[in-house]
Design a protein around this motif. Structure first.
Motif, short mmCIF file in Angstrom:
data_model
loop_
_atom_site.label_atom_id
_atom_site.label_comp_id
_atom_site.label_asym_id
_atom_site.label_seq_id
_atom_site.Cartn_x
_atom_site.Cartn_y
_atom_site.Cartn_z
N VAL A 91 0.84 -1.21 0.00
CA VAL A 91 0.00 0.00 0.00
C VAL A 91 0.87 1.25 0.00
CG1 VAL A 91 -1.69 1.32 1.33
CG2 VAL A 91 -1.92 -1.16 1.12
N TYR A 92 1.95 1.22 0.76
CA TYR A 92 2.85 2.38 0.82
C TYR A 92 3.48 2.67 -0.54
CZ TYR A 92 7.22 4.89 1.65
OH TYR A 92 8.26 5.77 1.57
N PHE A 93 4.02 1.65 -1.18
CA PHE A 93 4.66 1.84 -2.49
C PHE A 93 3.64 2.26 -3.54
CE2 PHE A 93 8.13 -1.21 -1.05
CZ PHE A 93 9.06 -0.19 -0.87
N THR A 94 2.46 1.64 -3.48
CA THR A 94 1.43 1.96 -4.48
C THR A 94 1.00 3.42 -4.37
OG1 THR A 94 0.62 -0.33 -4.40
CG2 THR A 94 -0.83 1.31 -5.38
N LYS A 95 0.75 3.88 -3.15
CA LYS A 95 0.34 5.27 -2.95
C LYS A 95 1.46 6.24 -3.34
CE LYS A 95 -3.14 4.72 0.70
NZ LYS A 95 -3.49 5.06 2.11
N SER A 96 2.71 5.88 -3.00
CA SER A 96 3.81 6.80 -3.29
C SER A 96 3.99 6.99 -4.78
CB SER A 96 5.11 6.26 -2.67
OG SER A 96 5.53 5.07 -3.32
N LEU A 97 3.71 5.98 -5.58
CA LEU A 97 3.85 6.13 -7.03
C LEU A 97 2.60 6.72 -7.65
CD1 LEU A 97 5.52 5.71 -9.58
CD2 LEU A 97 4.56 3.40 -9.76
N PHE A 98 1.43 6.27 -7.21
CA PHE A 98 0.19 6.73 -7.84
C PHE A 98 -0.02 8.23 -7.65
CE2 PHE A 98 -4.44 7.37 -7.95
CZ PHE A 98 -4.70 6.86 -9.23
N PHE A 99 0.32 8.74 -6.46
CA PHE A 99 0.13 10.17 -6.17
C PHE A 99 1.41 10.97 -6.43
CE2 PHE A 99 -3.06 8.05 -3.50
CZ PHE A 99 -4.20 8.69 -3.95
N SER A 100 2.14 10.56 -7.45
CA SER A 100 3.36 11.27 -7.84
C SER A 100 3.24 11.70 -9.29
CB SER A 100 4.58 10.37 -7.67
OG SER A 100 4.53 9.29 -8.59
N LEU A 101 4.23 12.43 -9.76
CA LEU A 101 4.24 12.87 -11.15
C LEU A 101 4.29 11.67 -12.09
CD1 LEU A 101 4.36 15.13 -13.24
CD2 LEU A 101 6.86 15.16 -12.95
N THR A 102 5.03 10.65 -11.71
CA THR A 102 5.10 9.44 -12.54
C THR A 102 3.74 8.78 -12.67
OG1 THR A 102 7.38 9.08 -11.81
CG2 THR A 102 6.25 7.23 -12.85
N GLY A 103 3.00 8.73 -11.55
CA GLY A 103 1.67 8.15 -11.60
C GLY A 103 0.74 8.95 -12.49
N LEU A 104 0.85 10.27 -12.43
CA LEU A 104 0.02 11.12 -13.30
C LEU A 104 0.37 10.89 -14.77
CD1 LEU A 104 -2.04 13.40 -13.65
CD2 LEU A 104 -0.16 15.03 -13.34
N ILE A 105 1.66 10.77 -15.06
CA ILE A 105 2.08 10.54 -16.45
C ILE A 105 1.56 9.18 -16.94
CG2 ILE A 105 4.08 10.13 -17.93
CD1 ILE A 105 5.58 12.20 -16.27
N LEU A 106 1.63 8.18 -16.09
CA LEU A 106 1.12 6.86 -16.48
C LEU A 106 -0.39 6.92 -16.75
CD1 LEU A 106 2.99 4.44 -14.04
CD2 LEU A 106 3.21 4.53 -16.52
N LEU A 107 -1.11 7.67 -15.94
CA LEU A 107 -2.55 7.80 -16.14
C LEU A 107 -2.84 8.52 -17.46
CD1 LEU A 107 -5.41 7.41 -15.04
CD2 LEU A 107 -5.14 9.56 -13.79
N GLY A 149 -0.31 -1.73 -12.51
CA GLY A 149 -0.42 -2.16 -13.90
C GLY A 149 -1.79 -2.70 -14.24
N VAL A 150 -2.31 -3.55 -13.37
CA VAL A 150 -3.65 -4.11 -13.61
C VAL A 150 -4.71 -3.03 -13.49
CG1 VAL A 150 -5.37 -5.73 -12.72
CG2 VAL A 150 -2.99 -6.44 -12.91
N GLY A 151 -4.54 -2.10 -12.56
CA GLY A 151 -5.51 -1.01 -12.42
C GLY A 151 -5.60 -0.16 -13.68
N LEU A 152 -4.44 0.23 -14.23
CA LEU A 152 -4.43 1.01 -15.46
C LEU A 152 -4.97 0.19 -16.63
CD1 LEU A 152 -0.97 2.75 -15.09
CD2 LEU A 152 -3.22 3.81 -14.84
N GLN A 153 -4.66 -1.09 -16.64
CA GLN A 153 -5.16 -1.97 -17.70
C GLN A 153 -6.67 -2.08 -17.66
OE1 GLN A 153 -3.96 -6.11 -17.35
NE2 GLN A 153 -3.76 -6.28 -19.58
#
Length: 275
Positions: free
Chosen positions: A10-26, A102-106
């Motif tokens: 959960v910690y790693f997922t939140k740290s990436l999802f709520f970051s600039l990288t997560g926004l770019i992936l979205l 990955g599965v969430g974005l998919q």
């Protein structure tokens, strides 16, 4: 153990999802949807739907795993790692986080692509094993490509071996094959340069590639990539037969072996955290 792994996940997922990288992936996910599944046009071809979203899921999981591995190797996470009974738990959390993202974005792209999309009633059961097996393999390969797992020349060996197998798979055992012709051309050039030993070596390689032995080697290399062909054939056939159903299981076996190698490398290496 599972509680610790879940908290780290959960910690790693939140740290990436709520970051600039997560926004770019979205954003890239939405761009992929607009390009390959235009809302105004629709996607009536179910085979096209399954394969394109499978490819996107694998790519998204690979990028997410690379980014998470980089974040996990930061110095700020050192206190989390040293408190764990085993380093493998840390690696499992990175893997689970990459799969979740990955599965969430998919699934996001898959849901959007169903707008004026195909009817999945006859293919619904084959989608989960196909997509998940590819995502797991992509995540583990990304971990091998990251500085978190790699030790020495390990990633060069892993990806170099894959490249060699791909090359051998594509070689046609014929005097007219592309690789054989290039080797014969190189032999002629080396003769002109008076490099006779290298010329003989290139000519011998060209002759060997044209032989039946090379054909057997090419078939053996092709066996490694059989699961991908089997799953592709199953998609276009509308379902798995008895042999093709083993394709996702073999990919999971590949992923398990690669993860065991990654865990062994990670558990025994001297960690060099980045600031």
């Amino acid at each position: 153990m599972m509680q610790r792994v879940w908290i780290l996940t959960v910690y790693f997922t939140k740290s990436l999802f709520f970051s600039l990288t997560g926004l770019i992936l979205l954003i890239l996910s939405l761009v992929y949807w607009v390009i390959f599944f235009p809302p105004g046009q629709g996607t009536p071809d179910v085979e096209n739907y399954i394969i394109l979203i499978a490819a996107f899921g694998a790519a998204a999981t690979f990028v997410a795993a690379l980014s998470l591995s980089g974040r996990a190797s930061r110095l700020e996470n050192y206190p989390l790692l040293v408190r764990l009974p085993s380093r493998v738990e840390y690696l499992v959390a990175v893997l689970f986080s990459a799969l979740l993202l990955g599965v969430g974005l998919q699934l996001l792209v898959a849901a959007l692509a169903l707008i004026r999309g195909p009817d999945l009633s006859g293919h619904a059961l084959m989608i989960p094993p196909l997509w998940l097996s590819l995502n797991i393999l992509a995540a583990v390969l990304a971990m091998h490509a990251s500085d978190l797992v790699t030790a020495g020349w390990s990633r060069v060996i892993v990806f170099g071996l894959l490249a060699v197998l791909l090359l051998l798979k594509g070689v046609t055992a014929s005097p007219d094959s592309w690789l054989a012709n290039r080797l014969f051309d190189a032999s002629s050039v080396l003769i002109d340069l008076n490099l006779l030993r290298l010329s003989d070596l290139a000519a011998d390689l060209g002759i060997w590639i044209s032989s039946e032995t090379m054909e057997a080697v090419s078939r053996a290399a092709g066996i490694v990539f059989w699961p991908f062909q089997a799953m592709s054939d199953a998609v276009f056939a509308g379902g798995f037969n008895a042999a093709q159903a083993l394709g996702p299981a073999v990919l999971l076996l590949y992923g398990s072996i690669l993860f065991l190698i990654a865990a062994t490398l990670f558990a025994g290496k001297d960690l060099d955290f980045t600031e």
